[in-house]
Every structure is written in structure tokens, then in C-alpha cells.
Design an enzyme around this catalytic site. Structure first.
Site, PDB file in Angstrom:
ATOM      1  N   LYS A 206       0.838  -1.197   0.000  1.00  8.10           N
ATOM      2  CA  LYS A 206       0.000   0.000   0.000  1.00  8.10           C
ATOM      3  C   LYS A 206       0.874   1.249   0.000  1.00  8.10           C
ATOM      4  O   LYS A 206       0.692   2.160  -0.786  1.00  8.10           O
ATOM      5  CB  LYS A 206      -0.923  -0.035   1.222  1.00  8.10           C
ATOM      6  CG  LYS A 206      -1.830   1.154   1.354  1.00  8.10           C
ATOM      7  CD  LYS A 206      -2.830   0.941   2.483  1.00  8.10           C
ATOM      8  CE  LYS A 206      -3.546   2.238   2.825  1.00  8.10           C
ATOM      9  NZ  LYS A 206      -4.530   2.071   3.890  1.00  8.10           N
ATOM     10  N   GLU A 212      10.506  -4.825   4.496  1.00 15.90           N
ATOM     11  CA  GLU A 212      10.561  -6.260   4.166  1.00 15.90           C
ATOM     12  C   GLU A 212      10.218  -6.479   2.691  1.00 15.90           C
ATOM     13  O   GLU A 212      10.891  -7.217   1.969  1.00 15.90           O
ATOM     14  CB  GLU A 212       9.562  -7.057   5.024  1.00 15.90           C
ATOM     15  CG  GLU A 212       9.852  -7.068   6.510  1.00 15.90           C
ATOM     16  CD  GLU A 212       9.262  -5.883   7.258  1.00 15.90           C
ATOM     17  OE1 GLU A 212       8.987  -4.831   6.612  1.00 15.90           O
ATOM     18  OE2 GLU A 212       9.082  -5.986   8.476  1.00 15.90           O
ATOM     19  N   GLY A 267      -5.080  -1.962   5.025  1.00 14.92           N
ATOM     20  CA  GLY A 267      -4.266  -3.095   4.564  1.00 14.92           C
ATOM     21  C   GLY A 267      -4.936  -4.444   4.796  1.00 14.92           C
ATOM     22  O   GLY A 267      -5.054  -5.266   3.888  1.00 14.92           O
ATOM     23  N   ARG A 268      -5.402  -4.666   6.034  1.00  8.74           N
ATOM     24  CA  ARG A 268      -5.971  -5.984   6.355  1.00  8.74           C
ATOM     25  C   ARG A 268      -7.365  -6.168   5.780  1.00  8.74           C
ATOM     26  O   ARG A 268      -7.949  -7.236   5.901  1.00  8.74           O
ATOM     27  CB  ARG A 268      -5.940  -6.203   7.872  1.00  8.74           C
ATOM     28  CG  ARG A 268      -6.583  -5.109   8.679  1.00  8.74           C
ATOM     29  CD  ARG A 268      -6.215  -5.197  10.153  1.00  8.74           C
ATOM     30  NE  ARG A 268      -6.682  -4.051  10.921  1.00  8.74           N
ATOM     31  CZ  ARG A 268      -6.021  -2.899  11.030  1.00  8.74           C
ATOM     32  NH1 ARG A 268      -4.877  -2.727  10.401  1.00  8.74           N
ATOM     33  NH2 ARG A 268      -6.509  -1.917  11.766  1.00  8.74           N
ATOM     34  N   GLU A 353      -5.193  -6.842  15.009  1.00  6.91           N
ATOM     35  CA  GLU A 353      -4.657  -5.545  14.585  1.00  6.91           C
ATOM     36  C   GLU A 353      -5.767  -4.489  14.596  1.00  6.91           C
ATOM     37  O   GLU A 353      -5.513  -3.307  14.789  1.00  6.91           O
ATOM     38  CB  GLU A 353      -4.028  -5.649  13.191  1.00  6.91           C
ATOM     39  CG  GLU A 353      -2.950  -4.602  12.980  1.00  6.91           C
ATOM     40  CD  GLU A 353      -2.104  -4.809  11.743  1.00  6.91           C
ATOM     41  OE1 GLU A 353      -0.893  -4.554  11.811  1.00  6.91           O
ATOM     42  OE2 GLU A 353      -2.639  -5.218  10.695  1.00  6.91           O
ATOM     43  N   LYS A 512       9.256  -0.840  14.629  1.00  6.16           N
ATOM     44  CA  LYS A 512       9.866  -0.492  13.336  1.00  6.16           C
ATOM     45  C   LYS A 512      10.897   0.611  13.526  1.00  6.16           C
ATOM     46  O   LYS A 512      11.991   0.559  12.975  1.00  6.16           O
ATOM     47  CB  LYS A 512       8.783   0.024  12.380  1.00  6.16           C
ATOM     48  CG  LYS A 512       7.974  -1.026  11.694  1.00  6.16           C
ATOM     49  CD  LYS A 512       7.250  -0.358  10.519  1.00  6.16           C
ATOM     50  CE  LYS A 512       5.928  -1.000  10.222  1.00  6.16           C
ATOM     51  NZ  LYS A 512       5.096  -0.226   9.314  1.00  6.16           N
TER      52      LYS A 512
HETATM   53  C1  G6Q Z   1      -2.731  -3.934   7.809  1.00  7.84           C
HETATM   54  C2  G6Q Z   1      -1.498  -3.365   8.279  1.00  7.84           C
HETATM   55  C3  G6Q Z   1      -0.241  -4.061   7.826  1.00  7.84           C
HETATM   56  C4  G6Q Z   1       0.174  -3.741   6.402  1.00  7.84           C
HETATM   57  C5  G6Q Z   1       1.611  -4.202   6.205  1.00  7.84           C
HETATM   58  C6  G6Q Z   1       2.095  -3.978   4.796  1.00  7.84           C
HETATM   59  O1  G6Q Z   1      -3.805  -3.442   8.004  1.00  7.84           O
HETATM   60  O2  G6Q Z   1      -1.461  -2.023   8.036  1.00  7.84           O
HETATM   61  O3  G6Q Z   1      -0.329  -5.460   7.967  1.00  7.84           O
HETATM   62  O4  G6Q Z   1      -0.681  -4.318   5.484  1.00  7.84           O
HETATM   63  O5  G6Q Z   1       2.430  -3.551   7.112  1.00  7.84           O
HETATM   64  O6  G6Q Z   1       2.017  -2.637   4.465  1.00  7.84           O
HETATM   65  P1  G6Q Z   1       2.191  -2.165   2.975  1.00  7.84           P
HETATM   66  O7  G6Q Z   1       1.075  -2.733   2.176  1.00  7.84           O
HETATM   67  O8  G6Q Z   1       2.155  -0.669   3.013  1.00  7.84           O
HETATM   68  O9  G6Q Z   1       3.514  -2.705   2.504  1.00  7.84           O
END
Ligand code: G6Q
Length: 551
Positions: A206, A212, A267-268, A353, A512
Site C-alpha cells: 500500500k 521487508e 491493509g488488512r 490488529e 519499526k
Molecule cells: C494492515 C497493516 C499491515 C500492512 C503491512 C504492509 O492493516 O497495516 O499489515 O498491510 O504492514 O504494508 P504495505 O502494504 O504498506 O507494505
């Protein structure tokens, strides 16, 4: 906003709890032959039996009153309308727009988001078709055989879970791989299985700043360029999914190979967006659309059904009953379906989360327990591992048992064993085994005297252990879509009751930040005086080990 513990329904529920906690489900079933029928519900292809819970009509009345007093009807409307209910990030929360199959306008900042949603879906469909049909060719003019998704957290778990769950619907030529861990082992082992000429890398992030993912993507890119010996070939083998066009371009992926989504997709909650591209590539546009359709059925049900017959609301409020009244801070997810192997991990992120929070929307410390600890494993394997604790341990851990009714296995006998076990477990959790029953059983087996009496207490099961039975006819894209949306909304409801923001995740930031400093120190920079003695020692251990090397 009136605090949760000050709501009249909250007080009434506590008064009711004093009596209710004495009840045993055995007696509730015995006194009401209609209980299973009354405490069951069907939505789309999902059937829920919630009769094996420590609830009565009064409990449900109280819980629904609490939902209303907590303002749930207005909060549901606010989410579906596109209000910025993610208040700490000033964002709307619109995963429901991504599967809004009626296309009714949903406005964010005065703009209907539906045209954007549909246009990305269309682009994804065209691309998926090109790859699946063999029209999209790699740098040596061969069709794609392997797709490697590079992403983590919300940009991994959803696509991973869905692709594994719906493997029988996959394109026979395509193999799907997922790389999330920055531990090079995962990427290294994946790259051993694929060929540069026939592999498509989908980099999903996102923000496109996640360390990572970018590290894995860069390594994959180097691996690829080293083999293709042509930078231009990257365009045929790397696509990105992100909200951050500039970072994608800076990384070296042509923006015409980028699929967009928006900050109002968490994200989730993002598997319904372009983050679902690997799902569409693997399963096809039609199946992806069915997944969206299934979720949409649940969305409509959630926003329209009265709370008393509303599946996400019922599951959420029964959850509140255990978490906040019985003090059961854990919840188990056990699919009796090997294809749903990743489902517990997906729900774990979704729930923990979202609702693992300690601050209310008003900025105060919460006064009650929030998200339960979510854990689980495929049920049948769990029976031979952790179910002992669920049956005879000292915790109350409500459990969701998930299974498909129809026997689609080509292997005779397996499905009956599976289903017999899931039904038996629910019965055993509810009924238990009394001391009298245990004694009678052992006596029949020939035990007597002191040996019998010594064994009896160990053979007693208290029962009265809550479970929800969630059944589908079949595990197909539509039913899976409904199942995922069910949990999304359940989690939202609980967040509303606890008056927290289910859609931010500030708790992942601190680690982080600290890792950045430590990474530089592992590479030789002087240690920061701010570290505690334990952290300093751990860094020293790393340095010493790496002076010795791997031999
Ligand atoms: C989900 C979180 C988290 C996120 C990851 C990856 O709701 O925010 O799990 O999806 O940290 O983030 P990016 O998609 O920005 O790489």
C-alpha cells in the site's frame, strides 16, 4: 459519547450475568427443544448455529440493547456512507465499496468512488485474462507459469489465504507463491522453484515503503535481471499494486504496470482491491467477482437485517458476552477444512490488529478488555494438539468451528470422518461428561474400588464450553467472500462497542522505529547509549557471531 460502562444495558447485563453464569447449556437444551432452531441463522450460503453458547433470550435482549445504546446503527451507516470513521488517520473505511455490486454512489470528499473502483477492476480483469490465456509472454516469449506475490501483513495474508482456500478453482498452468518474510530463506527457497522466463512477480505494498517487501522485491529484481540480462525485460515480469505511484516508479516498475488502490482501503481489509490481483490471476476474473458477490451479500445483510437476526452482530455481541462478562480473553478459529489452513492466521491479523487497542475514540484509556487473543489451526489437527485445554483446561475459549457440508472429495470415507468429528466436538464442548457418567463408563470397562475413584476426577468434563458452528454447502468463492465479510463486520461491531478505532494500527510503529537504529548498529555503527543492557548485549552477541561466520 456516554462511556460503555455507564450505559444502562451494560448495567442490566451485569445484573443478568449473576444468574446466567450459573446456567449449564445441557439444561438450556433440555428445557427448550426448539433451541437449535431458534438460535440459528442462514445468510447466503452460510449457516450459523449459535445455540451452543451460554446465552438465553434475556442475554440476547440485553446484548442487542447494548448494541443500540452504543450507537451501532449510526456507526454502520457512517461506515457504508464513507464517513471518515478512521479518525486518527482521517480516512474513510470503505472495503464495502470495493464489493458494492449495486454500484450505488459512495462519496468520499465529494467524489463518487465507484467509477474508480470499477475501472481498476476492469484493468485487473484484462491483465488477468492476458496472463491466464497465455497472451502475456515473458522475455523469451513463453507464457507465465509461476506467480510470486511479494508483500507482507495485509498485502500478503488475504491473497495467500484466499488462493490456498480456493486452489481447486485455480488455473491448471499457474503456480502461486507468496514471499513475505525478510528472512532470505523464504525468497531463496521460492526462487529455487521458478524460472525467470516464466515467472511474474507481483509486488504488493500500500505504502511502497515497507522494508521487508522492498528488500525482497529488490533481491527478486536482481535475481531476475541477472538471468534475463536485460533491464527492459523487467516490464514483462514485474507488476506493482500500491497507492504510491511515485515510489513504484522510483523502484523501477513502469507505472503502466501498476494497479492502484486508495487510502480508504485498510491493509488488512484490502484483498477486495487491487491487492486481490494475485487472486484474480490465479482463480480468474469470474471467481474473483464471485468472491466480491459473496461479500456483498453479507454487507447487505449486515446493513439491513435487524440486530436479532444479524449474523455479524450476533457473533460480535456473543463475543462481547464472553470477553467482558466471563473474562474469556481468547477466541479460537478452527476450520475443519484443509483448504482453509491459513484462515486462522488471516482472522488473527484482522481481529488483533483492528481491535488490539487501549485508547477510546475520545482519547481515554479503555475500561474494559478489548480484542481477544485469536488463535487456531485446522480443527482436526487441533483435536490432537490443543483441544485438551479447550475441554478440560481452566480458560474459557469460545471456538468457531467451520466446515463445508457437501462431500466433494474423491477419496471415500474422509469427509464423513471430518464432519463426524466437528459435530462431535461441538457436542462434547457443550455437554461434557458428569462425574456420574464417568464413573458408570469406567465401571462398565471393569474399573473398581480405589483405582476407579482415583481415575474418575480425571475423566470428568465440565462441558458448558461455548462454540459457534459455521457451515457452508461448499467452500466456493461466493461463500468464502461471505465468510470473510462476516468476520470483518463482527470485528467492526466489537470495535464500536468498545468505542475504539478498529482501522488504525499505531502499535506496529515503535518496533519499526527501533529496528532502524539497531540495523545500523548491527552493521557496525556505535551503540546508542539509550539502549537497555539487554538490548546492548543482544547486539554484541550478533556482532560476535558474525565475526565467527557461518562455518
Ligand atoms: C494492515 C497493516 C499491515 C500492512 C503491512 C504492509 O492493516 O497495516 O499489515 O498491510 O504492514 O504494508 P504495505 O502494504 O504498506 O507494505
Amino acid at each position: 459519547m456516554v462511556e460503555l460502562t455507564q450505559l444502562p444495558a451494560w448495567q442490566t447485563l451485569w445484573e443478568h450475568f449473576v444468574e446466567a453464569k450459573q446456567l449449564h447449556m445441557r439444561d438450556l437444551f433440555a428445557s427448550d427443544p426448539q433451541r437449535a432452531e431458534r438460535y440459528a441463522l442462514e445468510v447466503g450460503g452460510l449457516f450459523l448455529d449459535y445455540s451452543k453458547n451460554r446465552i438465553t433470550d434475556s442475554t440476547l435482549r440485553g446484548l442487542m440493547a447494548l448494541a443500540r445504546e452504543a450507537g451501532l446503527p449510526a456507526r454502520i451507516k457512517a461506515m457504508f456512507r464513507g464517513d471518515k470513521i478512521n479518525s486518527t488517520e482521517q480516512r474513510a473505511v470503505l472495503h464495502v465499496a470495493l464489493r458494492n455490486r449495486t454500484n450505488s454512489p459512495i462519496m468520499v470528499d465529494g467524489e463518487d468512488v465507484m467509477p474508480k473502483v470499477n475501472s481498476v477492476l476492469e484493468r485487473m480483469g484484462k491483465f488477468a485474462h492476458a496472463v491466464r490465456s497465455g497472451e502475456w509472454l515473458g522475455y523469451t516469449n513463453q507464457p507465465i507459469t509461476d506467480i510470486v506475490n511479494i508483500g507482507i501483513g495485509g498485502s500478503d495474508l488475504g491473497p495467500l489465504m484466499v488462493c490456498r482456500a480456493l486452489k481447486p478453482f485455480a488455473h491448471p498452468r499457474l503456480n502461486m507463491h507468496f514471499v513475505s518474510n525478510v528472512d532470505g530463506a523464504q525468497l531463496k527457497e521460492t526462487l529455487k522453484k521458478v524460472h525467470s522466463e516464466t515467472t511474474l512477480f507481483v509486488v504488493e505494498s500500500k505504502t511502497f515503503t515497507t522494508q521487508e517487501t522492498l528488500t525482497n522485491a529488490l533481491t527478486a529484481r536482481d535475481w531476475f535481471v541477472h538471468r534475463a540480462r536485460d533491464e527492459k525485460a523487467v516490464a514483462k515480469h514485474f507488476v506493482a499494486v500500491s497507492t504510491n505511484q511515485k515510489a513504484v516508479a522510483d523502484f523501477g516498475i513502469d507505472p503502466s504496470n501498476m494497479f492502484e488502490f486508495w487510502d480508504w482501503v485498510g491493509g488488512r481489509y484490502s484483498l477486495w482491491s487491487a491487492i486481490g490481483l494475485p487472486i484474480m490471476l490465479y482463480l480468474g476474473e469470474e471467481n474473483f467477482t464471485e468472491l466480491l458477490n459473496g461479500a456483498h451479500i453479507m454487507d447487505q445483510h449486515f446493513s439491513n437485517a435487524p440486530f436479532e437476526q444479524n449474523m455479524p452482530v450476533l457473533l460480535a455481541m456473543i463475543g462481547i458476552w464472553y470477553i467482558n462478562f466471563y473474562g474469556g480473553g481468547s477466541h479460537v478459529i478452527t476450520p475443519y477444512d484443509q483448504y482453509l489452513h491459513h484462515f486462522p492466521a488471516f482472522i488473527q491479523q484482522l481481529d488483533m490488529e483492528s481491535n488490539g487497542k487501549q485508547t477510546t475514540l475520545a482519547g481515554k484509556a479503555v475500561e474494559v478488555e478489548t480484542a481477544p487473543i485469536i488463535w487456531g489451526e485446522t480443527g482436526i489437527n487441533g483435536q490432537h494438539a490443543f483441544f485438551q485445554l479447550l475441554h478440560q483446561g481452566t480458560h474459557i475459549s469460545p471456538i468457531d468451528l467451520i466446515a463445508s457440508l457437501t462431500n466433494c472429495s474423491s477419496l471415500p470415507g474422509h469427509h464423513e470422518i471430518l464432519l463426524a468429528n466437528v459435530f462431535a466436538q461441538a457436542e462434547a464442548f457443550m455437554r461434557g461428561k458428569t462425574e456420574q457418567e464417568a464413573r458408570a463408563e469406567l465401571t462398565q470397562q471393569g474399573w473398581q474400588g480405589e483405582a476407579l475413584e482415583a481415575l474418575v476426577p480425571h475423566k470428568v468434563f465440565n462441558g458448558n464450553r461455548p462454540s459457534n458452528m459455521l457451515l457452508m454447502d461448499l467452500l466456493n468463492p461466493r461463500n468464502l467472500g461471505s465468510l470473510i465479510a462476516l468476520y470483518e463486520h463482527k470485528i467492526f461491531v466489537q470495535g464500536v462497542i468498545w468505542q475504539i478505532n478498529s482501522f488504525d494500527q499505531w502499535g506496529v510503529e515503535l518496533g519499526k522505529q527501533l529496528a532502524k537504529t539497531i540495523q545500523a548498529e548491527l552493521l557496525g555503527q556505535p551503540l546508542s547509549p539509550e539502549h537497555d543492557s539487554s538490548t546492548r548485549h543482544l547486539i554484541e552477541l550478533y556482532r560476535q557471531a558474525n565475526q565467527r561466520g557461518c562455518t
